[in-house]
Design an enzyme around this catalytic site. Structure first.
Site, short mmCIF file in Angstrom:
data_model
loop_
_atom_site.label_atom_id
_atom_site.label_comp_id
_atom_site.label_asym_id
_atom_site.label_seq_id
_atom_site.Cartn_x
_atom_site.Cartn_y
_atom_site.Cartn_z
CE LYS A 9 0.62 1.53 4.47
NZ LYS A 9 1.63 2.76 4.94
CB ALA A 100 11.39 -1.73 7.66
N GLY A 102 7.66 1.40 4.62
CA GLY A 102 6.03 2.42 4.79
C GLY A 102 5.71 1.88 3.97
CG MET A 103 5.59 0.57 0.85
SD MET A 103 6.18 0.24 -1.15
CE MET A 103 4.33 0.22 -2.10
CB ALA A 104 1.23 -2.36 4.63
N GLY A 106 5.24 -6.95 5.67
CA GLY A 106 5.08 -7.31 6.86
C GLY A 106 3.26 -7.84 6.96
CB ALA A 108 1.75 -7.16 2.38
CG ASP A 140 -0.44 -0.58 8.04
OD1 ASP A 140 -1.86 0.26 8.61
OD2 ASP A 140 0.76 -0.14 8.06
O1 C5P Z 1 -0.52 -2.07 14.38
P1 C5P Z 1 0.59 -2.35 14.48
O2 C5P Z 1 1.43 -3.38 15.10
O3 C5P Z 1 1.28 -2.36 12.54
O4 C5P Z 1 1.67 -0.67 14.48
C1 C5P Z 1 2.55 -0.48 15.06
C2 C5P Z 1 3.76 1.09 15.74
O5 C5P Z 1 2.52 1.78 15.30
C3 C5P Z 1 2.93 0.72 17.09
O6 C5P Z 1 2.44 -0.03 18.36
C4 C5P Z 1 2.74 2.42 17.09
O7 C5P Z 1 3.45 2.66 17.74
C5 C5P Z 1 2.47 2.28 15.61
N1 C5P Z 1 0.70 3.44 15.43
C6 C5P Z 1 0.96 4.10 16.29
N2 C5P Z 1 -1.07 4.21 15.57
C7 C5P Z 1 -1.37 3.91 14.95
C8 C5P Z 1 -0.74 3.11 13.95
C9 C5P Z 1 0.80 2.79 14.57
O8 C5P Z 1 0.96 4.84 16.71
N3 C5P Z 1 -2.54 4.48 14.48
#
Ligand code: C5P
Length: 308
Positions: A9, A100, A102-104, A106, A108, A140
């Site tokens: 994404k 890592a 910024g394209m999600a 992991g 995906a 994501d």
């Molecule tokens: O949900 P996910 O595990 O992908 O998020 C990773 C980290 O990114 C979270 O622990 C948080 O630090 C940050 N995050 C956030 N706000 C969001 C999504 C992610 O602060 N809406």
């Protein structure tokens, strides 16, 4: 053996609200699925083998292959939901999405593993349940199931599909090394504190989707979309990785209509007029020395899909 194709994404809008008590930020997150994607294959493991993971692709060496990988966690979570104690499944990730980046990528793989294991084990899990499990895995992951273009609210997991016309052409400039998503959110908070605006959810207005951006998507208007691209994490990513400014400049000078950091970065995304312009921007970026490589691609494309 089941193979699932899953898109990466780019966030065409990433509006970031204040830091919530639970450590997340409320978002107005317009997700856009692109053809650059991974393939996850699930096949039966030997009894007692558990969940095993293998990975191929240019970034394979930096993909964690232990139980922390979102694909492995997805397999165990789906099994647990169906009362299967210790599933034996072999997962193979053919990785094209930058790690890592910024394209999600992991996320995906987590979504793809849910769909692949669901098919392999013939569970016919309702989509609503898959979306719920996906949200448990990460903010994501639900979008990678859905694909297309969607507005994500909450921490990004509450999704509404958005209307879009036609195909948009993108270029992604892949950086050397990744950025940690939590670190980029923390830097965003720190910059807000430094600017004196505060970073809490009572200090920062809850973000909203930009009507001009939604209209550009619905109209299939690449020039208007380029003008509306916005990422509240971009200044934080640039603060942690100042060299990205040169990457953004190189793509813009090569004729991109618009440029932004993808999600928490460090991948940079460029919108191009058509496929030919995208190929030219990708060539120029590869020659610029401001990124490791660049890929021309397009979207929107569907979410995690079982291949025939
Ligand atoms: O949900 P996910 O595990 O992908 O998020 C990773 C980290 O990114 C979270 O622990 C948080 O630090 C940050 N995050 C956030 N706000 C969001 C999504 C992610 O602060 N809406």
């Amino acid at each position: 053996m089941i193979t699932v194709r899953v898109p990466a994404k780019v966030n065409v809008q990433l509006g970031v609200g204040g830091l919530r008590a639970d450590g997340f930020h409320d978002l107005a997150n317009v997700f856009f699925a692109v053809a650059l994607g991974d393939e996850v294959t699930a096949s039966a493991g030997a009894p007692g083998e558990g969940v095993t993971l293998t990975c191929t692709g240019p970034d394979a060496a930096v993909v964690p292959l232990d139980g922390s990988n979102l694909a492995a966690r997805a397999a165990r979570l789906l099994a647990a939901r169906h009362g299967m104690a210790d599933p034996d499944v072999r997962l193979h990730i053919a990785k094209a999405i930058p790690v890592a980046g910024g394209m999600a990528g992991g996320s995906a793989d987590g979504a793809a593993a849910l769909v692949a294991c669901d098919a392999l084990w013939q569970l016919a899990t309702p989509v609503a349940t898959l979306l719920e499990l996906a949200a448990e895995l990460g903010s994501d992951v639900p979008f990678a199931l859905l694909g297309g273009v969607a507005l994500g609210r909450g921490r990004g997991e509450i999704l509404d599909p958005l209307p879009v016309t036609g195909t948009f052409h993108w270029v992604f400039a892949v950086a050397d090394g990744g950025l940690s998503t939590p670190a980029v959110f923390r830097e965003c908070d720190r910059l807000r504190e430094e600017a004196g605006t505060g970073s809490g959810d009572t200090d920062v207005a809850t973000p909203d989707a930009d009507p001009a951006l939604l209209a550009a998507l619905a109209d299939g208007d690449a020039v208007a979309l380029a003008g509306a691209l916005a990422n509240d994490l971009q200044s934080a990513a640039l603060s942690l990785r100042p060299s990205l400014a040169a990457t953004l400049r190189a793509g813009t000078e090569a004729g991109a209509l618009g440029a932004l950091v993808s999600g928490s970065g460090p991948t940079c995304a460029f919108l191009a007029k058509d496929a030919e312009a995208a190929a030219a921007v990708a060539d120029a970026l590869r020659a610029s020395g401001t990124c490791r490589t660049a890929h021309a691609t397009h979207g929107p494309v569907p979410g995690a899909t079982v291949l025939p």
